[in-house]
Design a protein around this motif. Structure first.
Motif, PDB file in Angstrom:
ATOM      1  N   PRO A   1       0.861  -1.210   0.039  1.00 34.31           N
ATOM      2  CA  PRO A   1       0.253   0.195   0.027  1.00 34.31           C
ATOM      3  C   PRO A   1       0.933   1.225  -0.076  1.00 34.31           C
ATOM      4  O   PRO A   1       2.101   1.029   0.355  1.00 34.31           O
ATOM      5  CB  PRO A   1      -0.743  -0.107   1.120  1.00 34.31           C
ATOM      6  CG  PRO A   1       0.184  -0.831   2.183  1.00 34.31           C
ATOM      7  CD  PRO A   1       0.875  -1.903   1.323  1.00 34.31           C
ATOM      8  N   THR A   2       0.407   2.600  -0.343  1.00 34.39           N
ATOM      9  CA  THR A   2       0.843   3.495  -0.330  1.00 34.39           C
ATOM     10  C   THR A   2       1.203   4.274   1.071  1.00 34.39           C
ATOM     11  O   THR A   2       1.987   5.078   1.262  1.00 34.39           O
ATOM     12  CB  THR A   2       0.350   4.695  -1.369  1.00 34.39           C
ATOM     13  OG1 THR A   2      -0.995   4.965  -0.668  1.00 34.39           O
ATOM     14  CG2 THR A   2       0.157   4.290  -2.460  1.00 34.39           C
ATOM     15  N   PHE A   3       0.695   3.391   2.010  1.00 36.61           N
ATOM     16  CA  PHE A   3       0.952   3.808   3.351  1.00 36.61           C
ATOM     17  C   PHE A   3       0.510   2.669   4.327  1.00 36.61           C
ATOM     18  O   PHE A   3      -0.104   1.798   3.932  1.00 36.61           O
ATOM     19  CB  PHE A   3       0.095   5.118   3.896  1.00 36.61           C
ATOM     20  CG  PHE A   3      -1.502   4.910   3.720  1.00 36.61           C
ATOM     21  CD1 PHE A   3      -2.177   4.616   4.851  1.00 36.61           C
ATOM     22  CD2 PHE A   3      -2.291   5.189   2.701  1.00 36.61           C
ATOM     23  CE1 PHE A   3      -3.533   4.266   4.767  1.00 36.61           C
ATOM     24  CE2 PHE A   3      -3.529   5.016   2.285  1.00 36.61           C
ATOM     25  CZ  PHE A   3      -4.258   4.437   3.559  1.00 36.61           C
ATOM     26  N   ALA A   4       1.215   2.857   5.406  1.00 34.88           N
ATOM     27  CA  ALA A   4       1.193   1.447   6.386  1.00 34.88           C
ATOM     28  C   ALA A   4      -0.210   1.526   6.875  1.00 34.88           C
ATOM     29  O   ALA A   4      -0.838   2.398   7.195  1.00 34.88           O
ATOM     30  CB  ALA A   4       1.989   1.673   7.359  1.00 34.88           C
ATOM     31  N   ASP A   5      -0.455   0.314   7.391  1.00 38.98           N
ATOM     32  CA  ASP A   5      -1.745  -0.249   7.813  1.00 38.98           C
ATOM     33  C   ASP A   5      -3.197   0.465   7.062  1.00 38.98           C
ATOM     34  O   ASP A   5      -4.061   0.545   7.546  1.00 38.98           O
ATOM     35  CB  ASP A   5      -1.789   0.364   9.180  1.00 38.98           C
ATOM     36  CG  ASP A   5      -0.783  -0.232  10.115  1.00 38.98           C
ATOM     37  OD1 ASP A   5      -0.579  -1.559  10.125  1.00 38.98           O
ATOM     38  OD2 ASP A   5      -0.314   0.350  10.947  1.00 38.98           O
ATOM     39  N   CYS A   6      -2.923   0.387   6.025  1.00 41.68           N
ATOM     40  CA  CYS A   6      -4.158   0.655   4.838  1.00 41.68           C
ATOM     41  C   CYS A   6      -5.087  -0.573   5.054  1.00 41.68           C
ATOM     42  O   CYS A   6      -4.562  -1.732   4.906  1.00 41.68           O
ATOM     43  CB  CYS A   6      -3.763   0.598   3.369  1.00 41.68           C
ATOM     44  SG  CYS A   6      -5.135   1.241   2.187  1.00 41.68           S
ATOM     45  N   LYS A   7      -6.241  -0.196   5.440  1.00 41.46           N
ATOM     46  CA  LYS A   7      -7.354  -1.292   5.880  1.00 41.46           C
ATOM     47  C   LYS A   7      -7.955  -1.834   4.616  1.00 41.46           C
ATOM     48  O   LYS A   7      -8.320  -1.388   3.664  1.00 41.46           O
ATOM     49  CB  LYS A   7      -8.493  -0.550   6.496  1.00 41.46           C
ATOM     50  CG  LYS A   7      -8.071  -0.101   8.034  1.00 41.46           C
ATOM     51  CD  LYS A   7      -9.105   0.733   8.885  1.00 41.46           C
ATOM     52  CE  LYS A   7      -8.460   1.334   9.836  1.00 41.46           C
ATOM     53  NZ  LYS A   7      -7.937   2.781   9.732  1.00 41.46           N
ATOM     54  N   ILE A   8      -7.931  -3.275   4.904  1.00 38.54           N
ATOM     55  CA  ILE A   8      -8.857  -4.219   4.024  1.00 38.54           C
ATOM     56  C   ILE A   8      -9.860  -4.858   4.686  1.00 38.54           C
ATOM     57  O   ILE A   8      -9.434  -5.367   6.094  1.00 38.54           O
ATOM     58  CB  ILE A   8      -7.910  -5.216   3.127  1.00 38.54           C
ATOM     59  CG1 ILE A   8      -7.123  -4.478   2.376  1.00 38.54           C
ATOM     60  CG2 ILE A   8      -8.725  -6.437   2.784  1.00 38.54           C
ATOM     61  CD1 ILE A   8      -6.112  -5.494   1.585  1.00 38.54           C
ATOM     62  N   ASN A   9     -11.156  -4.806   4.291  1.00 35.05           N
ATOM     63  CA  ASN A   9     -12.271  -5.526   4.975  1.00 35.05           C
ATOM     64  C   ASN A   9     -13.216  -5.612   4.203  1.00 35.05           C
ATOM     65  O   ASN A   9     -13.208  -5.634   2.999  1.00 35.05           O
ATOM     66  CB  ASN A   9     -12.737  -4.623   6.457  1.00 35.05           C
ATOM     67  CG  ASN A   9     -13.137  -3.090   5.749  1.00 35.05           C
ATOM     68  OD1 ASN A   9     -13.953  -2.988   4.857  1.00 35.05           O
ATOM     69  ND2 ASN A   9     -12.991  -2.245   6.621  1.00 35.05           N
ATOM     70  N   LYS A  10     -14.525  -6.299   4.559  1.00 36.13           N
ATOM     71  CA  LYS A  10     -15.661  -6.749   3.745  1.00 36.13           C
ATOM     72  C   LYS A  10     -16.090  -5.757   2.721  1.00 36.13           C
ATOM     73  O   LYS A  10     -16.775  -5.919   1.892  1.00 36.13           O
ATOM     74  CB  LYS A  10     -16.577  -6.997   4.490  1.00 36.13           C
ATOM     75  CG  LYS A  10     -16.099  -8.514   5.425  1.00 36.13           C
ATOM     76  CD  LYS A  10     -17.436  -9.233   6.172  1.00 36.13           C
ATOM     77  CE  LYS A  10     -16.736 -10.274   6.975  1.00 36.13           C
ATOM     78  NZ  LYS A  10     -17.928 -11.025   7.712  1.00 36.13           N
ATOM     79  N   THR A  11     -15.967  -4.333   3.145  1.00 33.24           N
ATOM     80  CA  THR A  11     -16.383  -3.177   2.327  1.00 33.24           C
ATOM     81  C   THR A  11     -15.586  -2.886   1.158  1.00 33.24           C
ATOM     82  O   THR A  11     -15.659  -2.038   0.389  1.00 33.24           O
ATOM     83  CB  THR A  11     -16.991  -2.118   2.979  1.00 33.24           C
ATOM     84  OG1 THR A  11     -15.942  -1.667   3.795  1.00 33.24           O
ATOM     85  CG2 THR A  11     -18.114  -2.515   4.053  1.00 33.24           C
ATOM     86  N   GLY A  12     -14.411  -3.400   1.334  1.00 34.27           N
ATOM     87  CA  GLY A  12     -13.358  -3.096   0.128  1.00 34.27           C
ATOM     88  C   GLY A  12     -11.827  -2.557   0.743  1.00 34.27           C
ATOM     89  O   GLY A  12     -11.361  -3.277   1.911  1.00 34.27           O
ATOM     90  N   VAL A  13     -11.148  -1.943   0.271  1.00 34.21           N
ATOM     91  CA  VAL A  13      -9.872  -1.219   0.429  1.00 34.21           C
ATOM     92  C   VAL A  13      -9.829   0.128   0.773  1.00 34.21           C
ATOM     93  O   VAL A  13     -10.678   0.960   0.072  1.00 34.21           O
ATOM     94  CB  VAL A  13      -8.837  -1.575  -0.429  1.00 34.21           C
ATOM     95  CG1 VAL A  13      -9.048  -1.108  -1.725  1.00 34.21           C
ATOM     96  CG2 VAL A  13      -7.287  -1.527  -0.034  1.00 34.21           C
ATOM     97  N   GLU A  14      -9.384   0.476   1.952  1.00 38.08           N
ATOM     98  CA  GLU A  14      -9.362   1.851   2.218  1.00 38.08           C
ATOM     99  C   GLU A  14      -8.837   2.939   1.255  1.00 38.08           C
ATOM    100  O   GLU A  14      -9.318   4.035   0.957  1.00 38.08           O
ATOM    101  CB  GLU A  14      -8.408   2.046   3.711  1.00 38.08           C
ATOM    102  CG  GLU A  14      -8.300   3.454   4.108  1.00 38.08           C
ATOM    103  CD  GLU A  14      -7.541   3.531   5.501  1.00 38.08           C
ATOM    104  OE1 GLU A  14      -7.763   4.600   6.175  1.00 38.08           O
ATOM    105  OE2 GLU A  14      -6.712   2.651   5.660  1.00 38.08           O
ATOM    106  N   ASN A  15      -7.805   2.565   0.450  1.00 37.49           N
ATOM    107  CA  ASN A  15      -7.099   3.376  -0.560  1.00 37.49           C
ATOM    108  C   ASN A  15      -6.833   2.221  -1.765  1.00 37.49           C
ATOM    109  O   ASN A  15      -6.164   1.351  -1.553  1.00 37.49           O
ATOM    110  CB  ASN A  15      -5.905   4.199  -0.170  1.00 37.49           C
ATOM    111  CG  ASN A  15      -5.511   5.173  -1.272  1.00 37.49           C
ATOM    112  OD1 ASN A  15      -5.249   4.764  -2.234  1.00 37.49           O
ATOM    113  ND2 ASN A  15      -5.151   6.145  -0.497  1.00 37.49           N
TER     114      ASN A  15
END
Length: 88
Positions: free
Chosen positions: A34-48
């Motif tokens: 990811p372009t930054f640490a701890d970018c979230k992945i969950n059931k709704t998709g990806v943060e970025n």
């Protein structure tokens, strides 16, 4: 590998860190990160949806929820798409 630039993963992810690699045989190769640490992945998709393909820094995605996921990496447009796979 779907095409020269498209790579897909389908399967279970559990909470924790994640990065991706398209080469084998060495840990010294570039990883998809990811372009930054701890970018979230969950059931709704990806943060970025953006990513880098590099040896460092060692930033990783943070998977928040266990589920079956379909992850598509587009190395031409430098984007990631995440969706939950359901049995609907």
């Amino acid at each position: 590998k779907v095409s020269q630039y498209i790579f897909k993963y389908e399967g279970t992810l559990v909470p924790g860190e994640m990065k991706a690699c398209i080469a084998t045989g060495s840990w010294d190769v570039p990883f998809i990160r990811p372009t930054f640490a701890d970018c979230k992945i969950n059931k709704t998709g990806v943060e970025n949806p953006n990513f880098v393909f590099t040896n460092g820094p060692d930033d990783k995605w943070r998977v928040e929820e266990s589920a079956n996921y379909r992850i598509t990496f587009d190395l031409e447009h430098w984007t990631i798409q995440v969706e939950e796979i359901t049995n609907d």
